[in-house]
Each structure stands twice: as C-alpha cells, then as structure tokens.
Design a protein around this motif. Structure first.
Motif, PDB file in Angstrom:
ATOM      1  N   PRO A 149       0.807  -1.225   0.000  1.00  0.00           N
ATOM      2  CA  PRO A 149       0.000   0.000   0.000  1.00  0.00           C
ATOM      3  C   PRO A 149       0.839   1.274   0.000  1.00  0.00           C
ATOM      4  O   PRO A 149       2.071   1.240  -0.044  1.00  0.00           O
ATOM      5  CB  PRO A 149      -0.819  -0.113   1.293  1.00  0.00           C
ATOM      6  CG  PRO A 149      -0.724  -1.533   1.708  1.00  0.00           C
ATOM      7  CD  PRO A 149       0.619  -1.987   1.235  1.00  0.00           C
ATOM      8  N   GLU A 150       0.149   2.416   0.084  1.00  0.00           N
ATOM      9  CA  GLU A 150       0.830   3.709   0.102  1.00  0.00           C
ATOM     10  C   GLU A 150       1.694   3.874   1.348  1.00  0.00           C
ATOM     11  O   GLU A 150       2.778   4.455   1.298  1.00  0.00           O
ATOM     12  CB  GLU A 150      -0.202   4.836   0.055  1.00  0.00           C
ATOM     13  CG  GLU A 150       0.383   6.230   0.141  1.00  0.00           C
ATOM     14  CD  GLU A 150      -0.682   7.321   0.127  1.00  0.00           C
ATOM     15  OE1 GLU A 150      -0.317   8.494   0.307  1.00  0.00           O
ATOM     16  OE2 GLU A 150      -1.870   6.996  -0.063  1.00  0.00           O
ATOM     17  N   GLN A 151       1.219   3.385   2.491  1.00  0.00           N
ATOM     18  CA  GLN A 151       1.925   3.504   3.765  1.00  0.00           C
ATOM     19  C   GLN A 151       2.181   2.125   4.348  1.00  0.00           C
ATOM     20  O   GLN A 151       1.441   1.186   4.072  1.00  0.00           O
ATOM     21  CB  GLN A 151       1.105   4.328   4.761  1.00  0.00           C
ATOM     22  CG  GLN A 151       0.818   5.754   4.337  1.00  0.00           C
ATOM     23  CD  GLN A 151       2.033   6.648   4.457  1.00  0.00           C
ATOM     24  OE1 GLN A 151       2.959   6.364   5.220  1.00  0.00           O
ATOM     25  NE2 GLN A 151       2.035   7.745   3.726  1.00  0.00           N
ATOM     26  N   GLY A 172       5.123   2.961   1.353  1.00  0.00           N
ATOM     27  CA  GLY A 172       5.169   1.658   0.716  1.00  0.00           C
ATOM     28  C   GLY A 172       5.277   1.806  -0.795  1.00  0.00           C
ATOM     29  O   GLY A 172       5.658   2.865  -1.303  1.00  0.00           O
ATOM     30  N   LEU A 173       4.912   0.768  -1.524  1.00  0.00           N
ATOM     31  CA  LEU A 173       4.995   0.793  -2.982  1.00  0.00           C
ATOM     32  C   LEU A 173       3.819   1.525  -3.630  1.00  0.00           C
ATOM     33  O   LEU A 173       3.803   1.708  -4.838  1.00  0.00           O
ATOM     34  CB  LEU A 173       5.094  -0.636  -3.525  1.00  0.00           C
ATOM     35  CG  LEU A 173       6.419  -1.335  -3.245  1.00  0.00           C
ATOM     36  CD1 LEU A 173       6.375  -2.785  -3.709  1.00  0.00           C
ATOM     37  CD2 LEU A 173       7.580  -0.608  -3.916  1.00  0.00           C
ATOM     38  N   ASN A 174       2.830   1.898  -2.811  1.00  0.00           N
ATOM     39  CA  ASN A 174       1.734   2.764  -3.260  1.00  0.00           C
ATOM     40  C   ASN A 174       0.864   2.135  -4.329  1.00  0.00           C
ATOM     41  O   ASN A 174       0.362   2.824  -5.228  1.00  0.00           O
ATOM     42  CB  ASN A 174       2.278   4.110  -3.747  1.00  0.00           C
ATOM     43  CG  ASN A 174       1.200   5.177  -3.814  1.00  0.00           C
ATOM     44  OD1 ASN A 174       0.171   5.072  -3.142  1.00  0.00           O
ATOM     45  ND2 ASN A 174       1.411   6.197  -4.623  1.00  0.00           N
ATOM     46  N   LEU A 179      -3.792   3.647   2.701  1.00  0.00           N
ATOM     47  CA  LEU A 179      -4.049   2.349   3.323  1.00  0.00           C
ATOM     48  C   LEU A 179      -2.814   1.855   4.041  1.00  0.00           C
ATOM     49  O   LEU A 179      -1.693   1.973   3.547  1.00  0.00           O
ATOM     50  CB  LEU A 179      -4.465   1.336   2.247  1.00  0.00           C
ATOM     51  CG  LEU A 179      -4.813  -0.077   2.739  1.00  0.00           C
ATOM     52  CD1 LEU A 179      -6.083  -0.068   3.580  1.00  0.00           C
ATOM     53  CD2 LEU A 179      -4.975  -1.034   1.552  1.00  0.00           C
ATOM     54  N   PHE A 180      -3.015   1.325   5.263  1.00  0.00           N
ATOM     55  CA  PHE A 180      -2.016   0.546   5.983  1.00  0.00           C
ATOM     56  C   PHE A 180      -2.509  -0.899   6.029  1.00  0.00           C
ATOM     57  O   PHE A 180      -3.702  -1.149   6.239  1.00  0.00           O
ATOM     58  CB  PHE A 180      -1.864   1.010   7.434  1.00  0.00           C
ATOM     59  CG  PHE A 180      -1.097   2.275   7.640  1.00  0.00           C
ATOM     60  CD1 PHE A 180       0.292   2.259   7.726  1.00  0.00           C
ATOM     61  CD2 PHE A 180      -1.760   3.487   7.778  1.00  0.00           C
ATOM     62  CE1 PHE A 180       1.002   3.425   7.951  1.00  0.00           C
ATOM     63  CE2 PHE A 180      -1.055   4.660   7.997  1.00  0.00           C
ATOM     64  CZ  PHE A 180       0.330   4.634   8.078  1.00  0.00           C
ATOM     65  N   ILE A 181      -1.601  -1.841   5.894  1.00  0.00           N
ATOM     66  CA  ILE A 181      -1.907  -3.250   6.125  1.00  0.00           C
ATOM     67  C   ILE A 181      -0.944  -3.763   7.182  1.00  0.00           C
ATOM     68  O   ILE A 181       0.272  -3.610   7.048  1.00  0.00           O
ATOM     69  CB  ILE A 181      -1.759  -4.088   4.840  1.00  0.00           C
ATOM     70  CG1 ILE A 181      -2.821  -3.703   3.810  1.00  0.00           C
ATOM     71  CG2 ILE A 181      -1.864  -5.580   5.165  1.00  0.00           C
ATOM     72  CD1 ILE A 181      -2.567  -4.292   2.448  1.00  0.00           C
ATOM     73  N   ASP A 182      -1.474  -4.367   8.235  1.00  0.00           N
ATOM     74  CA  ASP A 182      -0.613  -4.953   9.257  1.00  0.00           C
ATOM     75  C   ASP A 182      -0.899  -6.441   9.329  1.00  0.00           C
ATOM     76  O   ASP A 182      -2.068  -6.871   9.261  1.00  0.00           O
ATOM     77  CB  ASP A 182      -0.841  -4.286  10.614  1.00  0.00           C
ATOM     78  CG  ASP A 182       0.400  -4.336  11.492  1.00  0.00           C
ATOM     79  OD1 ASP A 182       1.417  -4.925  11.066  1.00  0.00           O
ATOM     80  OD2 ASP A 182       0.366  -3.779  12.603  1.00  0.00           O
ATOM     81  N   GLN A 183       0.157  -7.234   9.482  1.00  0.00           N
ATOM     82  CA  GLN A 183       0.057  -8.680   9.405  1.00  0.00           C
ATOM     83  C   GLN A 183       0.215  -9.326  10.778  1.00  0.00           C
ATOM     84  O   GLN A 183       0.639  -8.668  11.721  1.00  0.00           O
ATOM     85  CB  GLN A 183       1.113  -9.219   8.423  1.00  0.00           C
ATOM     86  CG  GLN A 183       2.552  -9.070   8.892  1.00  0.00           C
ATOM     87  CD  GLN A 183       3.175  -7.722   8.572  1.00  0.00           C
ATOM     88  OE1 GLN A 183       2.499  -6.719   8.506  1.00  0.00           O
ATOM     89  NE2 GLN A 183       4.496  -7.725   8.405  1.00  0.00           N
ATOM     90  N   ALA A 200      -1.998   9.173  13.630  1.00  0.00           N
ATOM     91  CA  ALA A 200      -1.018  10.020  12.957  1.00  0.00           C
ATOM     92  C   ALA A 200      -1.366  10.272  11.493  1.00  0.00           C
ATOM     93  O   ALA A 200      -0.949  11.278  10.921  1.00  0.00           O
ATOM     94  CB  ALA A 200       0.368   9.385  13.060  1.00  0.00           C
ATOM     95  N   HIS A 201      -2.134   9.353  10.898  1.00  0.00           N
ATOM     96  CA  HIS A 201      -2.525   9.470   9.480  1.00  0.00           C
ATOM     97  C   HIS A 201      -4.033   9.237   9.367  1.00  0.00           C
ATOM     98  O   HIS A 201      -4.474   8.226   8.822  1.00  0.00           O
ATOM     99  CB  HIS A 201      -1.769   8.444   8.637  1.00  0.00           C
ATOM    100  CG  HIS A 201      -0.280   8.559   8.701  1.00  0.00           C
ATOM    101  ND1 HIS A 201       0.450   9.364   7.859  1.00  0.00           N
ATOM    102  CD2 HIS A 201       0.619   7.967   9.528  1.00  0.00           C
ATOM    103  CE1 HIS A 201       1.737   9.263   8.142  1.00  0.00           C
ATOM    104  NE2 HIS A 201       1.866   8.423   9.154  1.00  0.00           N
TER     105      HIS A 201
END
Length: 280
Positions: A149-151, A172-174, A179-183, A200-201
């Motif tokens: 994602p972007e972030q 990120g690669l945008n 969008l954030f993705i956490d695993q 923060a975002h």
C-alpha cells in the motif's frame, strides 16, 4: 494465510487483477496459492515470485514457492531474484515483469523490500500494470503484503506502540492509496501500533489481518475477506482530539472516534466509501 493480504487486485469483471495477503510458512500457504491459481487467465500464465523482503535464504524461499505453485498446477512459476547483486531494474528482470500474469511477494522485512524497490523502474511498471491491466495480479504474504500500500508500518511492539515514538512508519509501494496493512495482527498483539498509525494518518484506512486470513481487492476498491480468521478495519476519518502532534517522545497517545470493524469471510469493505456489506 498470515496476516498478509493475498493482495489480489482484481477488477470487477472477468479474471480480475487481484491482490492478497497471507501467512508465510509454506505449508500454510497452499489454500491462498490455490486461490491465486484460480484467478490466473490460464494455467500457463507466467508467475514471478519475488523474495526481496528476505534477508537470508531468499533462493530457498523462492524454490519452495516454485514447488508449491507447480504442485498446484502452475508450471510456469519462477523465482525472480531481486537483491543488492541482482537489481530490480536489470533488463532481464523488467522483461520478466512485463510478461508476468502474477507477481507474488513473499514475507520477510517490508523495510528491506522497499530499500530494494522504492524509486525503481520495476516499481513504476508494477504500479502501471496493476492499474492498467485488468488480468494482472499482484499478491503478497506477510511483509510482502504490508509493503504494497501507500503507507506501511515498519516497527512497533506491545504497550510501547501507544507512546509517541513507539512506532515507525514509512512509504510503501503505493499500489493502494491511503491504506495501511498490518500482518499477524491478532496473534502478535498489533492493535496498538495500527491505532497509533491511524491517529497520525487519519485520512488512511488500517487493515489488520489475522493469520490464515486475507482479502481480495477487486477494481482497486472492493476488498472481500476470505480465510478462517478476522480482518480488523480501523477508520480514522472521524478522529478528533488527537494529541499526537503536541506531545513529547514517550508520552501516551490519545484520540477520539477512531472507528473499528471486525470482518470475517464473505464480508466486503469499500476502500473508497468505507462502507461494509455482508456479501461479495
């Protein structure tokens, strides 16, 4: 799948361009890899496996995924090495990217993934194909999904992640904006760091994926949950009263009206309107 999003960017029509997230251990990936195989236009569609997020054993990881794809009926799957000694912009690498029907990013360290790919022609062409080619699939597991994602969240652990300076984020690669993705989200107690990232975002959405859980994103917009666990959605659009911008390092963060949703297989999230439906 691990809390990575088999990031399947699939368009809403025909064999969609898709993205997924999932678990890094090979024996746990078969269901996700089989799903990716079903999304391919033909069994002989070229599949490129990128292990750039791995600090060690990248070749072994690539070979293991090659075998898994082959066993699942995708005989053209090949490891695509990207490292300090095998740059992403090598002409042969870019030729393989141009022909690929699926690019699969394995797990490891998302910061390393970005160190090797950020600002490259490879990354530019990957984004262009992701948006312009309706049959092109980008998938990732664990760190390979978190970096798309972007972030992205790079670091943050336990109770410290709810204090100023307790998390580290970066671009990120945008492939997906805002969008954030956490695993490994539930298994490793990562609620705090994703919440902090959204404070923060606040314009972003946060997706926390439990292991064995992922999403397919169709048309760059509609994210459908699959797998055995829960996808946690955090929406920061209505956040107010946050103290993140005025407190000192080490002080606890606060904010109000951070929205939370828990989604399971079959439920769908609109990444633009943030609306949720119970059927794909």
């Amino acid at each position: 799948m691990n809390s990575f999003l088999p990031l399947c960017h699939a368009p809403t029509a025909r064999r969609p361009s898709s993205r997924h997230a999932r678990r890094p251990r090979r024996r746990d990936d078969d269901a996700m890899l089989a799903l990716l195989g079903e999304l391919l236009p033909t069994p002989n569609t070229p599949v490129e496996i990128v292990t750039a997020a791995s600090w060690t054993n990248a070749a072994m990881t690539g070979a293991a995924y090659e075998r898994s794809f082959h066993e699942l009926g995708c005989p053209t799957a090949r490891h695509l090495p990207v490292s300090e000694h095998q740059p992403a912009d090598a002409p042969a690498t870019l030729r393989r990217l141009a022909k690929a029907g699926l690019v699969f990013f394995s797990g490891g360290d998302q910061e390393r993934l970005l160190q090797l790919l950020a600002g490259t022609e490879f990354a530019r062409q990957l984004r262009q194909r992701f948006y312009d080619d309706e049959t092109f699939i980008v998938a990732g597991t664990s760190a390979g999904a978190a970096g798309l994602p972007e972030q992205m969240i790079i670091d943050g652990y336990g109770w410290r992640s709810l204090r100023k300076g307790g998390i580290k984020t970066g671009p990120g690669l945008n492939l997906l904006p805002r969008l954030f993705i956490d695993q490994h989200f539930a298994e490793r107690g990562r609620f705090g760091r994703l919440a902090h990232a959204l404070l923060a975002h606040p314009a972003c959405l946060g997706l926390g994926l439990a292991e064995e859980t992922g999403i397919i994103i169709r048309g760059g917009r509609y994210a459908t949950v699959f797998g055995d666990g829960v996808a946690t959605v955090m929406d920061g659009r209505e956040v107010h009263g946050t103290n993140v911008g005025r407190i000192g390092r080490g002080e606890p963060v606060s904010g109000q009206d951070l929205r939370l949703h828990l989604l399971v297989a079959g439920q769908q999230l609109d990444l633009i309107s943030h609306e949720i439906s119970n059927s794909a």
